[in-house]
Scaffold this active site. Structure first.
Site, PDB file in Angstrom:
ATOM      1  N   ARG A  24       0.868  -0.226   0.120  1.00 42.53           N
ATOM      2  CA  ARG A  24      -0.034   0.381  -0.234  1.00 42.53           C
ATOM      3  C   ARG A  24       1.206   1.427  -0.029  1.00 42.53           C
ATOM      4  O   ARG A  24       0.385   1.761  -0.863  1.00 42.53           O
ATOM      5  CB  ARG A  24      -1.084   0.531   0.884  1.00 42.53           C
ATOM      6  CG  ARG A  24      -1.951   1.069   1.495  1.00 42.53           C
ATOM      7  CD  ARG A  24      -2.952   0.810   2.026  1.00 42.53           C
ATOM      8  NE  ARG A  24      -4.111   1.776   2.448  1.00 42.53           N
ATOM      9  CZ  ARG A  24      -4.654   2.752   3.392  1.00 42.53           C
ATOM     10  NH1 ARG A  24      -3.817   2.715   4.445  1.00 42.53           N
ATOM     11  NH2 ARG A  24      -5.223   3.357   2.893  1.00 42.53           N
TER      12      ARG A  24
ATOM     13  N   HIS B  60       0.714   4.643  -2.152  1.00 45.41           N
ATOM     14  CA  HIS B  60       0.602   6.625  -2.237  1.00 45.41           C
ATOM     15  C   HIS B  60       1.793   6.203  -2.739  1.00 45.41           C
ATOM     16  O   HIS B  60       1.546   7.625  -2.514  1.00 45.41           O
ATOM     17  CB  HIS B  60       0.333   6.132  -0.376  1.00 45.41           C
ATOM     18  CG  HIS B  60      -1.000   5.961   0.067  1.00 45.41           C
ATOM     19  ND1 HIS B  60      -1.516   5.984   1.252  1.00 45.41           N
ATOM     20  CD2 HIS B  60      -2.261   5.076  -0.542  1.00 45.41           C
ATOM     21  CE1 HIS B  60      -2.901   5.181   1.393  1.00 45.41           C
ATOM     22  NE2 HIS B  60      -3.093   4.536   0.185  1.00 45.41           N
TER      23      HIS B  60
ATOM     24  N   ASN C 180      -3.783   8.746   5.261  1.00 45.45           N
ATOM     25  CA  ASN C 180      -2.161   7.873   6.449  1.00 45.45           C
ATOM     26  C   ASN C 180      -3.134   7.070   8.119  1.00 45.45           C
ATOM     27  O   ASN C 180      -2.126   6.313   7.882  1.00 45.45           O
ATOM     28  CB  ASN C 180      -1.676   9.005   6.974  1.00 45.45           C
ATOM     29  CG  ASN C 180      -2.459   9.814   8.339  1.00 45.45           C
ATOM     30  OD1 ASN C 180      -3.086   8.735   8.549  1.00 45.45           O
ATOM     31  ND2 ASN C 180      -2.726  10.594   8.691  1.00 45.45           N
TER      32      ASN C 180
ATOM     33  N   HIS D  65      -6.194  -5.607  -3.705  1.00 43.68           N
ATOM     34  CA  HIS D  65      -7.046  -5.705  -1.735  1.00 43.68           C
ATOM     35  C   HIS D  65      -6.831  -7.604  -1.858  1.00 43.68           C
ATOM     36  O   HIS D  65      -8.137  -8.061  -0.777  1.00 43.68           O
ATOM     37  CB  HIS D  65      -7.946  -4.542  -2.417  1.00 43.68           C
ATOM     38  CG  HIS D  65      -8.000  -3.501  -2.140  1.00 43.68           C
ATOM     39  ND1 HIS D  65      -8.706  -2.573  -2.579  1.00 43.68           N
ATOM     40  CD2 HIS D  65      -6.534  -2.552  -1.660  1.00 43.68           C
ATOM     41  CE1 HIS D  65      -8.471  -1.054  -2.242  1.00 43.68           C
ATOM     42  NE2 HIS D  65      -7.005  -1.486  -2.078  1.00 43.68           N
TER      43      HIS D  65
HETATM   44  C1  HEM Z   1      -8.565   1.949  -6.583  1.00 41.97           C
HETATM   45  C2  HEM Z   1      -8.121   2.796  -5.892  1.00 41.97           C
HETATM   46  C3  HEM Z   1      -7.808   2.047  -4.141  1.00 41.97           C
HETATM   47  C4  HEM Z   1      -9.006   2.904  -2.995  1.00 41.97           C
HETATM   48  C5  HEM Z   1     -10.119   3.605  -3.557  1.00 41.97           C
HETATM   49  C6  HEM Z   1      -7.933   1.918  -1.847  1.00 41.97           C
HETATM   50  C7  HEM Z   1      -8.883   2.186  -0.775  1.00 41.97           C
HETATM   51  C8  HEM Z   1      -7.659   1.719  -0.116  1.00 41.97           C
HETATM   52  C9  HEM Z   1      -8.811   1.922   1.237  1.00 41.97           C
HETATM   53  C10 HEM Z   1      -9.869   2.559   2.343  1.00 41.97           C
HETATM   54  C11 HEM Z   1      -7.479   0.683   2.632  1.00 41.97           C
HETATM   55  C12 HEM Z   1      -8.108   0.113   3.886  1.00 41.97           C
HETATM   56  C13 HEM Z   1      -7.470   1.622   4.615  1.00 41.97           C
HETATM   57  C14 HEM Z   1      -8.003   1.122   5.878  1.00 41.97           C
HETATM   58  O1  HEM Z   1      -9.278   1.361   6.578  1.00 41.97           O
HETATM   59  O2  HEM Z   1      -6.767   0.369   6.755  1.00 41.97           O
HETATM   60  C15 HEM Z   1      -6.434  -0.024   1.628  1.00 41.97           C
HETATM   61  C16 HEM Z   1      -6.266  -0.909   1.976  1.00 41.97           C
HETATM   62  C17 HEM Z   1      -4.945  -1.577   1.325  1.00 41.97           C
HETATM   63  N1  HEM Z   1      -4.970  -1.038  -0.307  1.00 41.97           N
HETATM   64 FE1  HEM Z   1      -5.366  -0.006  -1.344  1.00 41.97          FE
HETATM   65  N2  HEM Z   1      -6.694   1.419  -2.557  1.00 41.97           N
HETATM   66  C18 HEM Z   1      -7.065   1.849  -3.554  1.00 41.97           C
HETATM   67  C19 HEM Z   1      -5.914   1.189  -4.497  1.00 41.97           C
HETATM   68  C20 HEM Z   1      -4.296   0.272  -4.544  1.00 41.97           C
HETATM   69  C21 HEM Z   1      -3.644  -0.292  -5.066  1.00 41.97           C
HETATM   70  C22 HEM Z   1      -3.170   0.098  -6.811  1.00 41.97           C
HETATM   71  C23 HEM Z   1      -2.934  -1.126  -4.379  1.00 41.97           C
HETATM   72  C24 HEM Z   1      -1.495  -1.254  -4.151  1.00 41.97           C
HETATM   73  C25 HEM Z   1      -0.137  -1.645  -5.267  1.00 41.97           C
HETATM   74  C26 HEM Z   1      -3.721  -1.250  -2.830  1.00 41.97           C
HETATM   75  C27 HEM Z   1      -2.872  -1.554  -1.666  1.00 41.97           C
HETATM   76  C28 HEM Z   1      -3.885  -2.367  -1.110  1.00 41.97           C
HETATM   77  C29 HEM Z   1      -3.379  -2.882  -0.104  1.00 41.97           C
HETATM   78  C30 HEM Z   1      -2.128  -3.299   0.169  1.00 41.97           C
HETATM   79  C31 HEM Z   1      -3.792  -2.357   1.561  1.00 41.97           C
HETATM   80  C32 HEM Z   1      -4.189  -3.429   2.905  1.00 41.97           C
HETATM   81  C33 HEM Z   1      -3.068  -2.432   3.998  1.00 41.97           C
HETATM   82  C34 HEM Z   1      -3.003  -3.175   4.844  1.00 41.97           C
HETATM   83  O3  HEM Z   1      -3.107  -4.382   5.753  1.00 41.97           O
HETATM   84  O4  HEM Z   1      -2.263  -2.849   6.132  1.00 41.97           O
HETATM   85  N3  HEM Z   1      -4.813  -0.453  -2.711  1.00 41.97           N
HETATM   86  N4  HEM Z   1      -6.755   1.021   0.749  1.00 41.97           N
HETATM   87  C1  LIG Z   2      -3.173  11.117  10.392  1.00 35.65           C
HETATM   88  O1  LIG Z   2      -3.812  12.379   9.767  1.00 35.65           O
HETATM   89  C2  LIG Z   2      -4.577  12.962  10.695  1.00 35.65           C
HETATM   90  C3  LIG Z   2      -5.489  13.529   9.791  1.00 35.65           C
HETATM   91  O2  LIG Z   2      -4.777  15.342   9.460  1.00 35.65           O
HETATM   92  C4  LIG Z   2      -3.502  13.367  11.709  1.00 35.65           C
HETATM   93  O3  LIG Z   2      -4.490  14.190  13.062  1.00 35.65           O
HETATM   94  C5  LIG Z   2      -3.066  12.265  12.573  1.00 35.65           C
HETATM   95  O4  LIG Z   2      -2.310  11.693  13.154  1.00 35.65           O
HETATM   96  C6  LIG Z   2      -2.259  11.413  11.094  1.00 35.65           C
HETATM   97  N1  LIG Z   2      -1.876  10.410  11.484  1.00 35.65           N
HETATM   98  C7  LIG Z   2      -1.058   9.637  11.392  1.00 35.65           C
HETATM   99  C8  LIG Z   2      -0.478   7.996  12.054  1.00 35.65           C
HETATM  100  O5  LIG Z   2       0.648  10.397  11.276  1.00 35.65           O
END
Ligand code: HEM
Ligand SMILES: *[C@@H]1O[C@H](CO)[C@@H](O)[C@H](O)[C@H]1NC(C)=O
Ligand SMILES: *[C@@H]1O[C@H](CO)[C@@H](O)[C@H](O)[C@H]1NC(C)=O
Ligand SMILES: *[C@@H]1O[C@H](CO)[C@@H](O)[C@H](O)[C@H]1NC(C)=O
Ligand SMILES: *[C@@H]1O[C@H](CO)[C@@H](O)[C@H](O)[C@H]1NC(C)=O
Ligand SMILES: *[C@@H]1O[C@H](CO)[C@@H](O)[C@H](O)[C@H]1NC(C)=O
Ligand SMILES: *[C@@H]1O[C@H](CO)[C@@H](O)[C@H](O)[C@H]1NC(C)=O
Ligand SMILES: *[C@@H]1O[C@H](CO)[C@@H](O)[C@H](O)[C@H]1NC(C)=O
Ligand SMILES: *[C@@H]1O[C@H](CO)[C@@H](O)[C@H](O)[C@H]1NC(C)=O
Length: 355
Positions: free
Chosen positions: A76, A80, A108, A209
């Site tokens: 991820r 980003h 973040n 994902h």
């Molecule tokens: C298509 C648009 C994408 C959206 C809207 C998106 C959004 C998100 C969100 C919201 C999360 C979870 C954050 C949380 O609630 O903890 C997430 C997790 C993750 N995303 Fe995406 N993502 C996208 C594309 C991608 C792409 C292209 C990659 C890899 C190149 C990726 C890799 C991951 C991985 C591996 C996780 C799990 C992270 C963890 O377990 O710590 N995502 N993503």
């Molecule tokens: C992530 O962003 C929020 C909102 O800008 C901030 O308050 C928070 O400290 C940040 N968290 C980390 C882990 O950096």
């Protein structure tokens, strides 16, 4: 008939990709795409750090054997990094109250601190063996590749030679570039198009994902106030248990079938209305991407082939090469950042005079 068509597609793909010449300097023995950007090459560190790829692979094998969740965190991080200001290591930079960085933007919240630590640890090990020659941006890209491979996914060669950026993006720039999980397919296609990535790339890259987790606020838009009709009812009931309120700090896996394995089960989940985010499930609801989702769900080799193409392309978004950037001494700060002074005391290589 459908099977015949997709097998033919894969065959043509393999024949085409095997035409590319391979460099001998690699840990991988896989399908790969040559660099798209001048200044990047597979063998960039061949003489300056010949063991780079095996150092990273060995270290990550150890890290993941203790905590496989870090693999998802690293993958991820690469996404980003590349989507905001290019793959320049800017996502690694820590901000301050007066100058908040990409890490301080809301997406973040859930970037894993363990992933940042792993990148910094790798940098230290690599500097110990090769000197300060490898950029944090390249380390992040190679770590993402190994996260995929060591989780059961495909192996592929990574064009190298990125330099580290001298600045980070603002919170607004970060928010403008990272699609939120509430986006529908139209919005996702637009977002990816700004990075020159198309529908095939979107459906392949969303396959990331297949590993990792999501926290309640990322998907409770599908539970409250109304249940998303494209959500499988049994799955929805499970999610209400995980997230009794929309802002619960709980989390759940992104791929219920094989949460730690990089495979095509994410796409199978979507066929079964068990994708976690709106941005996941809508890829199956929308008839512009449904066919792609289905083709990956029934043919993992096709998914892997399209994934390698797309992530190699993503990994070269707005990269800095040559004199455009630097090689950081600490992935968390630029070399000119005074806040790094505290970390410098025991580092003999850098004189304090440069600050
Ligand atoms: C298509 C648009 C994408 C959206 C809207 C998106 C959004 C998100 C969100 C919201 C999360 C979870 C954050 C949380 O609630 O903890 C997430 C997790 C993750 N995303 Fe995406 N993502 C996208 C594309 C991608 C792409 C292209 C990659 C890899 C190149 C990726 C890799 C991951 C991985 C591996 C996780 C799990 C992270 C963890 O377990 O710590 N995502 N993503
Ligand atoms: C992530 O962003 C929020 C909102 O800008 C901030 O308050 C928070 O400290 C940040 N968290 C980390 C882990 O950096
Ligand atoms: C960031 O965006 C918000 C809302 O779009 C705007 O009000 C604010 O002025 C922007 N901040 C900066 C520093 O550009
Ligand atoms: C997708 O979302 C956008 C913005 O929220 C909205 O205007 C549009 O109608 C949606 N498209 C579809 C096909 O649902
Ligand atoms: C996306 O682009 C690739 C070539 O870069 C092409 O093979 C593929 O068909 C395109 N996908 C769509 C849906 O247009
Ligand atoms: C979560 O939302 C509930 C109800 O809307 C509220 O009472 C609670 O304070 C919120 N908790 C947090 C941590 O924001
Ligand atoms: C977390 O999930 C458990 C069930 O898995 C639930 O009992 C608990 O209330 C949840 N906690 C929060 C803060 O939402
Ligand atoms: C795709 O769906 C849209 C509405 O969601 C519809 O107007 C269009 O005819 C459909 N296209 C195909 C090829 O099914
Ligand atoms: C790297 O910089 C960060 C942020 O200033 C600092 O906390 C950390 O101690 C530094 N790491 C090393 C190894 O000096």
């Amino acid at each position: 008939m459908a099977l015949g068509t997709s097998s033919l597609t894969s065959l043509l793909f393999l024949v085409t990709s095997s035409l590319f010449l391979r460099s001998p300097f690699h840990v991988t023995n896989a399908q790969s795409y040559p660099p798209l950007v001048e200044g990047l090459s597979w063998d960039f560190y061949e003489s300056s750090c010949p063991n780079l790829e095996s150092i990273i692979r060995n270290q990550l094998t150890k890290v993941f054997s203790g905590s496989i969740g870090v693999a998802a965190g690293l993958l991820r991080l690469h996404f980003h990094d590349c989507f905001v200001q290019g793959c320049d290591g800017s996502v690694l930079l820590v901000g301050s109250a007066s100058a908040p960085s990409e890490q301080d933007a809301p997406p973040n919240l859930t970037l894993q601190q363990a992933a940042f630590q792993t990148i910094n640890d790798l940098r230290g090990i690599i500097e110990g063996q090769c000197g300060r020659v490898v950029s944090c941006a390249d380390i992040t890209t190679l770590a993402a590749r190994d996260a995929v491979y060591l989780s059961g996914g495909p192996d592929y060669d990574v064009p190298l030679g990125r330099k580290d950026g001298l600045s980070f993006a603002t919170i607004n720039e970060t928010l403008a570039n990272l699609p939120p999980p509430t986006f529908n397919t139209s919005a996702l296609l637009n977002s990816f198009a700004t990075k020159n990535l198309n529908a095939t790339d979107l459906v392949a890259l969303s396959g990331c994902h297949t590993i990792g987790i999501g926290h309640c606020p990322s998907f409770t838009n599908r539970l409250y106030p109304n249940q998303d009709p494209t959500l499988d009812k049994t799955f929805a009931n499970k999610l209400y248990g995980v997230c009794p309120t929309s802002n619960s700090t709980n989390f759940t896996v992104l791929d219920i079938r094989s949460p730690n394995k990089f495979d095509n089960k994410y796409h199978v989940d979507l066929l079964n209305r068990q994708g976690l985010f709106t941005s996941d499930q809508d890829l199956y609801s929308d008839n512009r991407t449904r066919g792609l989702v289905t083709s990956f769900a029934v043919n993992q080799d096709l998914f892997f082939a399209k994934f390698i193409y797309a992530i190699t392309k993503m990994g070269q978004l707005s990269v800095l090469t040559g004199d455009e950037g630097e090689i950081r001494a600490n992935c968390s700060v630029t070399n000119s950042d005074k806040s790094f002074l505290s970390g410098l005391v025991e580092n003999e290589e850098i004189g304090l005079s440069q600050f």
